[in-house]
Design a protein around this motif. Structure first.
Motif, short mmCIF file in Angstrom:
data_model
loop_
_atom_site.label_atom_id
_atom_site.label_comp_id
_atom_site.label_asym_id
_atom_site.label_seq_id
_atom_site.Cartn_x
_atom_site.Cartn_y
_atom_site.Cartn_z
N ASP A 191 -14.11 35.22 -15.67
CA ASP A 191 -13.07 34.19 -15.56
C ASP A 191 -11.71 34.82 -15.24
O ASP A 191 -10.94 34.28 -14.44
CB ASP A 191 -12.97 33.39 -16.87
CG ASP A 191 -14.05 32.32 -16.98
OD1 ASP A 191 -14.80 32.13 -16.00
OD2 ASP A 191 -14.15 31.68 -18.04
N ALA A 192 -11.42 35.97 -15.85
CA ALA A 192 -10.16 36.66 -15.56
C ALA A 192 -10.14 37.16 -14.12
O ALA A 192 -9.11 37.10 -13.44
CB ALA A 192 -9.94 37.81 -16.54
N ARG A 193 -11.28 37.68 -13.65
CA ARG A 193 -11.36 38.14 -12.26
C ARG A 193 -11.12 36.99 -11.29
O ARG A 193 -10.34 37.09 -10.33
CB ARG A 193 -12.74 38.74 -11.98
CG ARG A 193 -12.95 39.13 -10.51
CD ARG A 193 -14.42 39.43 -10.21
NE ARG A 193 -15.29 38.29 -10.42
CZ ARG A 193 -15.46 37.29 -9.54
NH1 ARG A 193 -14.77 37.28 -8.40
NH2 ARG A 193 -16.29 36.31 -9.81
N VAL A 194 -11.81 35.87 -11.54
CA VAL A 194 -11.67 34.70 -10.68
C VAL A 194 -10.22 34.23 -10.66
O VAL A 194 -9.66 33.93 -9.60
CB VAL A 194 -12.60 33.56 -11.17
CG1 VAL A 194 -12.25 32.25 -10.49
CG2 VAL A 194 -14.05 33.93 -10.91
N LEU A 195 -9.61 34.18 -11.84
CA LEU A 195 -8.23 33.71 -11.90
C LEU A 195 -7.28 34.68 -11.19
O LEU A 195 -6.34 34.26 -10.51
CB LEU A 195 -7.80 33.53 -13.36
CG LEU A 195 -6.47 32.83 -13.58
CD1 LEU A 195 -6.47 31.45 -12.92
CD2 LEU A 195 -6.15 32.70 -15.05
N ALA A 196 -7.52 35.98 -11.35
CA ALA A 196 -6.68 36.97 -10.67
C ALA A 196 -6.78 36.81 -9.15
O ALA A 196 -5.76 36.88 -8.44
CB ALA A 196 -7.09 38.39 -11.08
N GLU A 197 -8.00 36.59 -8.65
CA GLU A 197 -8.19 36.43 -7.21
C GLU A 197 -7.57 35.14 -6.69
O GLU A 197 -7.11 35.07 -5.55
CB GLU A 197 -9.68 36.49 -6.87
CG GLU A 197 -10.30 37.86 -7.09
CD GLU A 197 -11.75 37.93 -6.62
OE1 GLU A 197 -12.17 37.04 -5.85
OE2 GLU A 197 -12.46 38.86 -7.04
N ALA A 198 -7.56 34.10 -7.52
CA ALA A 198 -6.94 32.83 -7.12
C ALA A 198 -5.43 32.86 -7.31
O ALA A 198 -4.70 32.16 -6.60
CB ALA A 198 -7.55 31.68 -7.92
N PHE A 199 -4.97 33.69 -8.24
CA PHE A 199 -3.53 33.74 -8.51
C PHE A 199 -2.77 34.42 -7.38
O PHE A 199 -1.65 34.00 -7.03
CB PHE A 199 -3.27 34.49 -9.82
CG PHE A 199 -1.81 34.65 -10.14
CD1 PHE A 199 -1.00 33.56 -10.37
CD2 PHE A 199 -1.25 35.93 -10.21
CE1 PHE A 199 0.35 33.71 -10.66
CE2 PHE A 199 0.10 36.09 -10.50
CZ PHE A 199 0.90 34.98 -10.73
N ARG A 200 -3.37 35.45 -6.79
CA ARG A 200 -2.65 36.17 -5.74
C ARG A 200 -2.25 35.25 -4.58
O ARG A 200 -1.08 35.22 -4.21
CB ARG A 200 -3.47 37.35 -5.21
CG ARG A 200 -2.70 38.16 -4.17
CD ARG A 200 -3.49 39.33 -3.62
NE ARG A 200 -2.68 40.09 -2.68
CZ ARG A 200 -2.46 39.73 -1.41
NH1 ARG A 200 -3.00 38.60 -0.94
NH2 ARG A 200 -1.71 40.46 -0.63
N PRO A 201 -3.16 34.47 -3.96
CA PRO A 201 -2.72 33.58 -2.89
C PRO A 201 -1.76 32.49 -3.38
O PRO A 201 -0.90 32.04 -2.62
CB PRO A 201 -4.02 32.98 -2.35
CG PRO A 201 -5.03 33.19 -3.43
CD PRO A 201 -4.63 34.46 -4.12
N SER A 202 -1.89 32.09 -4.64
CA SER A 202 -0.93 31.13 -5.20
C SER A 202 0.46 31.75 -5.26
O SER A 202 1.47 31.10 -4.93
CB SER A 202 -1.37 30.70 -6.61
OG SER A 202 -2.61 30.03 -6.60
N LEU A 203 0.51 33.02 -5.68
CA LEU A 203 1.78 33.73 -5.78
C LEU A 203 2.39 33.92 -4.39
O LEU A 203 3.61 33.74 -4.20
CB LEU A 203 1.56 35.07 -6.46
CG LEU A 203 2.79 35.91 -6.80
CD1 LEU A 203 3.69 35.17 -7.78
CD2 LEU A 203 2.36 37.25 -7.39
N VAL A 204 1.57 34.27 -3.42
CA VAL A 204 2.05 34.45 -2.05
C VAL A 204 2.61 33.13 -1.51
O VAL A 204 3.68 33.09 -0.89
CB VAL A 204 0.91 34.96 -1.14
CG1 VAL A 204 1.34 34.91 0.34
CG2 VAL A 204 0.52 36.38 -1.52
N ALA A 205 1.89 32.03 -1.75
CA ALA A 205 2.35 30.72 -1.30
C ALA A 205 3.65 30.33 -1.96
O ALA A 205 4.55 29.77 -1.32
CB ALA A 205 1.27 29.67 -1.58
N ALA A 206 3.78 30.62 -3.25
CA ALA A 206 5.02 30.30 -3.97
C ALA A 206 6.19 31.10 -3.40
O ALA A 206 7.28 30.57 -3.20
CB ALA A 206 4.84 30.58 -5.46
#
Length: 327
Positions: free
Chosen positions: A169-184
């Motif tokens: 779950d932490a891996r999945v969230l880390a991988e989804a967080f990066r593009p979210s951070l880039v978009a932000a």
């Protein structure tokens, strides 16, 4: 295609100066959702300022009690028997969190569980800010069907391998967080950072440790003695008002998908002294839903009655400080 790539390289994302310099993406699995429930596994992915993975860490934790809903997290009493106590991993865990923003899906829950574990060993978790990926998804306006982790993962093409396993779950969230951070960063979107205040007081009610099997031998829906909830002992003080605290006795209803198992979320509300209602009426104090624009009967009635509505993440924050009933 080569021209597109060259253009992308020549116009890199401009990162706002106010953005944090490091993140700790966290997931914890627990024996339940109540204030006296315990962490049974934890994982941390450390990311740099741009969301790139630096390293990761995972541990089991012996809760010294029954592991709770085994059918969700898969960790039985036998598996946890030889695991370290939280006191044994507290220093390593703290080293992974220090100086970083804690990032989690429904972050208020993970933070509260971590803060209570540190309070039990008479320490403070070195976390000063947290970021909830549910709140960030809303700030970005992501077209998600609901706010479950699997929906966020699917949106970014991240493949889940073991749902409700802290490390995956932490891996999945880390991988989804990066593009979210880039978009932000690209859109100069404010990150929904919240302060983490150290916990100085807590209370645990005694919970007997079960014999071999314990709840782990039960089927989903039968791990508690009865699903019929006791009557709320407090009178209904009326509707929730934005900016104020929840008060014991308030009637709370839930609608739609939640990132946390619904029964466990309702249990936590009941334990806080709230009345969990199965329907909406003029007496309902609050509706909790991650999709207020849906056409469910509850959201429709909430609009008709003018019932206040909050999302799951906001409700989690409100549960941390419920006002006692009068008298």
């Amino acid at each position: 295609m080569l021209e597109d790539r060259a253009t992308a390289v020549s116009t890199p994302t401009r990162w706002p100066a106010a953005y944090p310099q490091g993140y700790a993406v966290v997931d914890v699995e627990t024996t339940g959702l109540a204030r006296d429930d315990r962490i049974i596994s934890a994982a941390v992915y450390r990311l740099d300022a741009r969301g790139e993975v630096e390293d990761h860490w995972y541990t089991l934790v012996n809760p010294e009690r029954d592991p709770g809903p085994v059918w969700i997290h898969g960790l039985t009493s036998e598996v946890l028997e030889g695991a370290p106590l939280f006191a044994d991993v507290a220093e390593e865990f703290a080293a992974r969190l220090a100086g970083r923003v804690l990032v989690a899906h429904n972050a208020v829950f993970d933070w509260q569980m971590i803060a209570r574990e540190y309070a039990r060993v008479r320490r403070e978790a070195p976390v000063r800010q947290r970021l909830c990926t549910i709140a960030l998804s809303k700030e970005l306006g992501l077209p998600l069907p609901n706010f479950k982790l699997e929906s966020l993962a699917a949106h970014f093409g991240v493949v889940q391998q073991r749902a409700h396993h802290a490390l995956d779950d932490a891996r999945v969230l880390a991988e989804a967080f990066r593009p979210s951070l880039v978009a932000a960063a690209a859109g100069d979107v404010r990150l929904p950072l919240l302060e983490c205040r150290p916990l100085t007081e807590w209370s645990d009610r005694p919970v007997p440790r079960q014999a071999s099997g314990g709840y782990g031998g039960q089927r989903p829906g039968s791990w508690r003695p009865s699903r019929k909830r006791p009557a709320c002992p407090h009178p209904n003080p009326g509707r929730y008002e934005e900016g104020k605290r929840l008060k014991q006795g308030m009637r709370v209803a839930f609608s739609g998908d939640t990132s946390t198992e619904r029964e466990l979320l309702e249990d936590r509300a009941t334990e806080a002294g709230l009345h969990v209602a199965s329907s909406i009426s003029r007496l309902t104090s609050l509706l909790v839903t991650n999709d207020p624009d849906s056409g469910t009967s509850k959201t429709v009635k909430a609009r008709q009655f003018g019932t206040p509505v909050v999302d799951e993440a906001a409700f989690g924050q409100l549960l941390a400080d419920v006002e006692p009933a009068d008298g």
